[in-house]
Design a protein around this motif. Sequence first.
Motif, short mmCIF file in Angstrom:
data_model
loop_
_atom_site.label_atom_id
_atom_site.label_comp_id
_atom_site.label_asym_id
_atom_site.label_seq_id
_atom_site.Cartn_x
_atom_site.Cartn_y
_atom_site.Cartn_z
N SER A 132 -8.54 9.59 1.84
CA SER A 132 -7.88 10.16 3.02
C SER A 132 -6.59 9.42 3.35
O SER A 132 -5.57 10.03 3.67
N LEU A 133 -6.63 8.09 3.29
CA LEU A 133 -5.43 7.29 3.58
C LEU A 133 -4.31 7.57 2.58
O LEU A 133 -3.14 7.68 2.94
N LYS A 134 -4.69 7.69 1.32
CA LYS A 134 -3.69 7.98 0.28
C LYS A 134 -3.06 9.35 0.48
O LYS A 134 -1.87 9.53 0.20
N ALA A 135 -3.83 10.29 0.96
CA ALA A 135 -3.30 11.63 1.23
C ALA A 135 -2.32 11.60 2.41
O ALA A 135 -1.30 12.29 2.41
N TYR B 147 -0.67 8.80 3.56
CA TYR B 147 0.44 7.89 3.25
C TYR B 147 0.47 7.66 1.74
O TYR B 147 0.03 6.62 1.24
N PRO B 148 1.00 8.64 1.00
CA PRO B 148 0.93 8.59 -0.48
C PRO B 148 1.70 7.44 -1.12
O PRO B 148 1.44 7.10 -2.26
N GLY B 149 2.60 6.82 -0.38
CA GLY B 149 3.37 5.72 -0.96
C GLY B 149 2.67 4.38 -0.90
O GLY B 149 3.16 3.38 -1.46
N MET B 150 1.50 4.32 -0.26
CA MET B 150 0.80 3.06 -0.07
C MET B 150 -0.36 2.91 -1.05
O MET B 150 -1.15 3.84 -1.23
N ASP B 151 -0.46 1.74 -1.66
CA ASP B 151 -1.63 1.40 -2.48
C ASP B 151 -2.66 0.77 -1.55
O ASP B 151 -2.76 -0.46 -1.45
#
Length: 277
Positions: free
Chosen positions: A207-210, A212-216
Amino acid sequence: MSLQIAFIGYGEVGQLFSRQLLAKPGVRIAAYDILFDNPDKGPELKRRASGNGVEAAHSAAEACRGADIVISAVTADSAVTAAEQAAPHLGPSQTYIDLNSISPATKRKVAEHVGRGGANFVEFAVMAPVSGPGIEVPILSGGATAETVSETLNALGMKIKPVSTEIGTASASKLCRSIVIKGMEALMVDFTLASERAGVMPAVLESLKASYPGMDWEGVAKVMMSRVKQHGIRRAAEMREASRMIHELGLDGSLASAIADRQESYAKEAGKAHEAC
Protein backbone atom coordinates in the motif's frame (compact mmCIF):
# COMPACT_ATOMS: atom_id res chain seq x y z
CA MET A 1 49.06 25.21 5.71
CA SER A 2 49.90 24.52 9.35
CA LEU A 3 46.81 23.94 11.45
CA GLN A 4 46.39 22.56 14.97
CA ILE A 5 42.89 21.18 15.62
CA ALA A 6 41.49 19.88 18.89
CA PHE A 7 38.43 17.69 19.23
CA ILE A 8 36.44 17.73 22.44
CA GLY A 9 34.66 14.40 22.11
CA TYR A 10 36.21 11.47 20.28
CA GLY A 11 33.15 9.54 19.17
CA GLU A 12 32.01 8.77 15.63
CA VAL A 13 32.47 12.29 14.29
CA GLY A 14 35.72 13.00 16.09
CA GLN A 15 37.31 9.76 14.94
CA LEU A 16 36.15 9.95 11.33
CA PHE A 17 36.97 13.63 10.86
CA SER A 18 40.35 13.22 12.56
CA ARG A 19 41.45 10.38 10.29
CA GLN A 20 40.52 12.28 7.16
CA LEU A 21 41.88 15.66 8.24
CA LEU A 22 45.21 14.16 9.30
CA ALA A 23 45.68 13.02 5.70
CA LYS A 24 46.02 16.70 4.76
CA PRO A 25 49.50 18.32 4.86
CA GLY A 26 50.26 20.44 7.91
CA VAL A 27 47.34 19.30 10.05
CA ARG A 28 47.93 18.16 13.64
CA ILE A 29 45.15 16.93 15.92
CA ALA A 30 44.67 16.44 19.64
CA ALA A 31 41.54 15.07 21.26
CA TYR A 32 39.96 14.69 24.65
CA ASP A 33 36.96 12.55 25.55
CA ILE A 34 35.53 11.99 29.01
CA LEU A 35 35.73 8.25 28.29
CA PHE A 36 39.52 8.61 28.26
CA ASP A 37 39.16 8.70 32.07
CA ASN A 38 37.03 5.55 32.16
CA PRO A 39 39.15 2.63 33.43
CA ASP A 40 37.29 0.14 31.25
CA LYS A 41 36.80 2.03 27.98
CA GLY A 42 39.52 4.67 28.22
CA PRO A 43 42.64 2.64 27.37
CA GLU A 44 41.18 1.23 24.15
CA LEU A 45 39.83 4.61 23.02
CA LYS A 46 43.18 6.26 23.67
CA ARG A 47 44.96 3.50 21.76
CA ARG A 48 42.58 4.06 18.87
CA ALA A 49 43.37 7.78 18.93
CA SER A 50 47.11 7.22 18.98
CA GLY A 51 46.80 4.65 16.21
CA ASN A 52 45.07 7.28 14.08
CA GLY A 53 47.85 9.79 14.71
CA VAL A 54 45.81 11.80 17.22
CA GLU A 55 47.34 13.04 20.47
CA ALA A 56 45.16 11.70 23.27
CA ALA A 57 45.02 14.59 25.74
CA HIS A 58 44.60 14.11 29.47
CA SER A 59 42.06 16.94 29.75
CA ALA A 60 40.08 19.48 27.77
CA ALA A 61 42.63 22.09 28.83
CA GLU A 62 45.50 20.07 27.39
CA ALA A 63 43.62 19.46 24.14
CA CYS A 64 42.89 23.18 23.72
CA ARG A 65 46.47 24.26 24.41
CA GLY A 66 47.98 25.60 21.19
CA ALA A 67 44.97 24.71 19.06
CA ASP A 68 43.94 27.07 16.28
CA ILE A 69 40.49 25.48 16.08
CA VAL A 70 38.66 23.53 18.80
CA ILE A 71 35.73 21.41 17.63
CA SER A 72 33.14 20.27 20.14
CA ALA A 73 31.70 16.92 19.00
CA VAL A 74 29.96 15.63 22.11
CA THR A 75 26.34 14.68 22.77
CA ALA A 76 23.68 17.38 22.69
CA ASP A 77 23.17 17.25 26.46
CA SER A 78 26.90 17.73 27.08
CA ALA A 79 27.51 20.69 24.77
CA VAL A 80 27.28 23.40 27.43
CA THR A 81 29.38 21.43 29.92
CA ALA A 82 32.07 20.90 27.27
CA ALA A 83 32.15 24.62 26.55
CA GLU A 84 32.35 25.47 30.25
CA GLN A 85 35.35 23.18 30.66
CA ALA A 86 37.14 24.45 27.56
CA ALA A 87 36.38 28.18 27.87
CA PRO A 88 38.96 29.07 30.56
CA HIS A 89 41.69 27.67 28.31
CA LEU A 90 40.76 29.58 25.15
CA GLY A 91 42.04 32.94 23.97
CA PRO A 92 41.47 35.53 21.22
CA SER A 93 43.62 33.71 18.67
CA GLN A 94 41.47 30.57 18.87
CA THR A 95 38.14 29.51 17.37
CA TYR A 96 35.69 27.20 19.13
CA ILE A 97 33.27 25.34 16.86
CA ASP A 98 30.18 23.64 18.21
CA LEU A 99 28.82 21.07 15.75
CA ASN A 100 26.42 19.44 18.20
CA SER A 101 22.71 19.23 17.41
CA ILE A 102 21.42 21.75 19.92
CA SER A 103 18.85 24.54 19.89
CA PRO A 104 19.72 28.11 18.86
CA ALA A 105 19.37 29.22 22.50
CA THR A 106 21.76 26.50 23.65
CA LYS A 107 24.23 27.46 20.90
CA ARG A 108 24.12 31.04 22.14
CA LYS A 109 24.73 29.83 25.70
CA VAL A 110 27.80 27.94 24.46
CA ALA A 111 28.94 31.09 22.61
CA GLU A 112 28.64 33.13 25.82
CA HIS A 113 30.97 30.78 27.70
CA VAL A 114 33.48 30.70 24.87
CA GLY A 115 33.45 34.46 24.37
CA ARG A 116 34.42 35.28 27.94
CA GLY A 117 38.08 34.70 27.16
CA GLY A 118 37.88 36.45 23.81
CA ALA A 119 37.84 33.32 21.62
CA ASN A 120 35.84 33.29 18.42
CA PHE A 121 32.74 31.11 18.21
CA VAL A 122 31.27 29.44 15.15
CA GLU A 123 28.26 27.13 15.05
CA PHE A 124 28.17 24.16 12.71
CA ALA A 125 25.05 22.25 11.70
CA VAL A 126 25.73 18.85 10.15
CA MET A 127 22.99 18.30 7.59
CA ALA A 128 23.37 14.58 6.80
CA PRO A 129 24.80 11.38 8.34
CA VAL A 130 28.62 11.55 8.48
CA SER A 131 29.34 7.83 8.13
CA GLY A 132 29.45 7.91 4.33
CA PRO A 133 30.80 11.30 3.24
CA GLY A 134 32.96 11.99 6.30
CA ILE A 135 34.43 15.50 6.17
CA GLU A 136 32.56 16.09 2.90
CA VAL A 137 29.21 15.93 4.69
CA PRO A 138 27.17 19.12 4.06
CA ILE A 139 27.58 21.55 6.96
CA LEU A 140 25.99 24.95 7.57
CA SER A 141 27.98 27.48 9.60
CA GLY A 142 27.12 30.66 11.44
CA GLY A 143 28.84 33.39 13.41
CA ALA A 144 30.88 36.54 12.93
CA THR A 145 33.91 34.60 11.66
CA ALA A 146 31.99 31.75 10.01
CA GLU A 147 33.05 32.69 6.49
CA THR A 148 36.77 32.80 7.29
CA VAL A 149 36.72 29.57 9.31
CA SER A 150 34.69 27.83 6.62
CA GLU A 151 37.20 28.84 3.95
CA THR A 152 40.06 27.45 6.04
CA LEU A 153 38.39 24.08 6.56
CA ASN A 154 36.98 23.87 3.04
CA ALA A 155 40.56 24.09 1.79
CA LEU A 156 41.07 20.76 3.59
CA GLY A 157 38.17 19.12 1.78
CA MET A 158 35.22 19.99 3.98
CA LYS A 159 31.90 21.20 2.52
CA ILE A 160 30.82 24.06 4.77
CA LYS A 161 28.36 26.77 3.73
CA PRO A 162 28.20 29.97 5.80
CA VAL A 163 24.55 31.00 6.18
CA SER A 164 24.55 33.82 8.73
CA THR A 165 26.75 36.00 10.90
CA GLU A 166 24.20 35.43 13.67
CA ILE A 167 24.24 32.39 15.93
CA GLY A 168 21.12 30.25 15.62
CA THR A 169 20.24 30.18 11.93
CA ALA A 170 22.36 27.12 11.13
CA SER A 171 21.22 25.19 14.21
CA ALA A 172 17.55 26.00 13.54
CA SER A 173 17.96 24.62 10.01
CA LYS A 174 19.46 21.42 11.40
CA LEU A 175 16.81 20.84 14.05
CA CYS A 176 13.91 21.55 11.69
CA ARG A 177 15.36 18.86 9.42
CA SER A 178 15.75 16.55 12.41
CA ILE A 179 12.05 16.81 13.23
CA VAL A 180 11.39 15.10 9.90
CA ILE A 181 14.26 12.58 9.88
CA LYS A 182 14.20 11.53 13.53
CA GLY A 183 10.40 11.57 13.44
CA MET A 184 10.41 9.18 10.48
CA GLU A 185 12.85 6.94 12.33
CA ALA A 186 10.50 6.75 15.31
CA LEU A 187 7.57 6.06 12.98
CA MET A 188 9.49 3.28 11.26
CA VAL A 189 10.20 1.65 14.63
CA ASP A 190 6.53 1.47 15.58
CA PHE A 191 5.40 0.65 12.03
CA THR A 192 7.82 -2.29 11.81
CA LEU A 193 7.10 -3.68 15.26
CA ALA A 194 3.33 -3.33 14.94
CA SER A 195 3.00 -4.62 11.37
CA GLU A 196 5.24 -7.62 12.08
CA ARG A 197 3.36 -8.46 15.29
CA ALA A 198 0.04 -8.21 13.43
CA GLY A 199 1.35 -10.16 10.44
CA VAL A 200 0.42 -7.43 7.94
CA MET A 201 3.84 -6.14 6.83
CA PRO A 202 3.60 -7.26 3.14
CA ALA A 203 0.17 -5.70 2.65
CA VAL A 204 1.16 -2.42 4.30
CA LEU A 205 4.39 -2.17 2.27
CA GLU A 206 2.41 -2.79 -0.92
CA SER A 207 0.00 0.00 0.00
CA LEU A 208 2.81 2.42 0.88
CA LYS A 209 4.60 1.71 -2.39
CA ALA A 210 1.40 2.41 -4.31
CA SER A 211 0.93 5.74 -2.53
CA TYR A 212 4.59 6.79 -2.69
CA PRO A 213 6.15 4.83 -5.58
CA GLY A 214 9.50 6.61 -5.32
CA MET A 215 10.20 5.29 -1.81
CA ASP A 216 11.88 1.99 -0.96
CA TRP A 217 9.77 1.58 2.17
CA GLU A 218 11.20 -1.78 3.16
CA GLY A 219 14.75 -0.48 2.87
CA VAL A 220 13.90 2.75 4.69
CA ALA A 221 12.35 0.82 7.58
CA LYS A 222 15.40 -1.45 7.97
CA VAL A 223 17.90 1.41 7.83
CA MET A 224 15.98 3.63 10.22
CA MET A 225 15.38 0.82 12.71
CA SER A 226 19.12 0.17 12.71
CA ARG A 227 19.93 3.85 13.23
CA VAL A 228 17.61 4.15 16.23
CA LYS A 229 18.98 0.93 17.70
CA GLN A 230 22.54 2.24 17.46
CA HIS A 231 22.12 5.99 18.00
CA GLY A 232 18.73 6.41 19.68
CA ILE A 233 20.10 7.76 22.96
CA ARG A 234 22.05 10.50 21.19
CA ARG A 235 19.14 11.22 18.85
CA ALA A 236 16.81 11.55 21.84
CA ALA A 237 19.00 14.30 23.29
CA GLU A 238 18.93 16.05 19.91
CA MET A 239 15.13 15.87 19.71
CA ARG A 240 14.78 17.31 23.20
CA GLU A 241 16.80 20.24 21.89
CA ALA A 242 14.39 20.42 18.95
CA SER A 243 11.47 20.48 21.37
CA ARG A 244 13.17 23.27 23.31
CA MET A 245 13.63 25.26 20.10
CA ILE A 246 9.97 24.80 19.12
CA HIS A 247 8.82 26.01 22.55
CA GLU A 248 11.16 29.00 22.24
CA LEU A 249 9.42 29.85 18.98
CA GLY A 250 6.09 29.92 20.80
CA LEU A 251 4.92 26.63 19.29
CA ASP A 252 3.97 23.20 20.64
CA GLY A 253 7.07 21.01 21.04
CA SER A 254 5.27 17.95 22.43
CA LEU A 255 5.67 15.91 19.24
CA ALA A 256 9.44 16.40 19.26
CA SER A 257 9.47 15.33 22.93
CA ALA A 258 7.52 12.20 22.06
CA ILE A 259 9.97 11.42 19.26
CA ALA A 260 12.81 11.78 21.76
CA ASP A 261 11.10 9.39 24.18
CA ARG A 262 10.53 6.77 21.47
CA GLN A 263 14.08 7.01 20.14
CA GLU A 264 15.44 6.53 23.65
CA SER A 265 13.08 3.75 24.71
CA TYR A 266 13.70 1.64 21.61
CA ALA A 267 17.47 2.07 21.86
CA LYS A 268 17.34 0.92 25.49
CA GLU A 269 15.06 -2.03 24.63
CA ALA A 270 17.42 -3.08 21.83
CA GLY A 271 20.41 -2.75 24.16
CA LYS A 272 18.82 -4.99 26.79
CA ALA A 273 17.92 -7.57 24.14
CA HIS A 274 21.52 -7.56 22.89
CA GLU A 275 22.88 -8.04 26.42
CA ALA A 276 20.46 -10.92 26.98
CA CYS A 277 21.85 -12.68 23.91
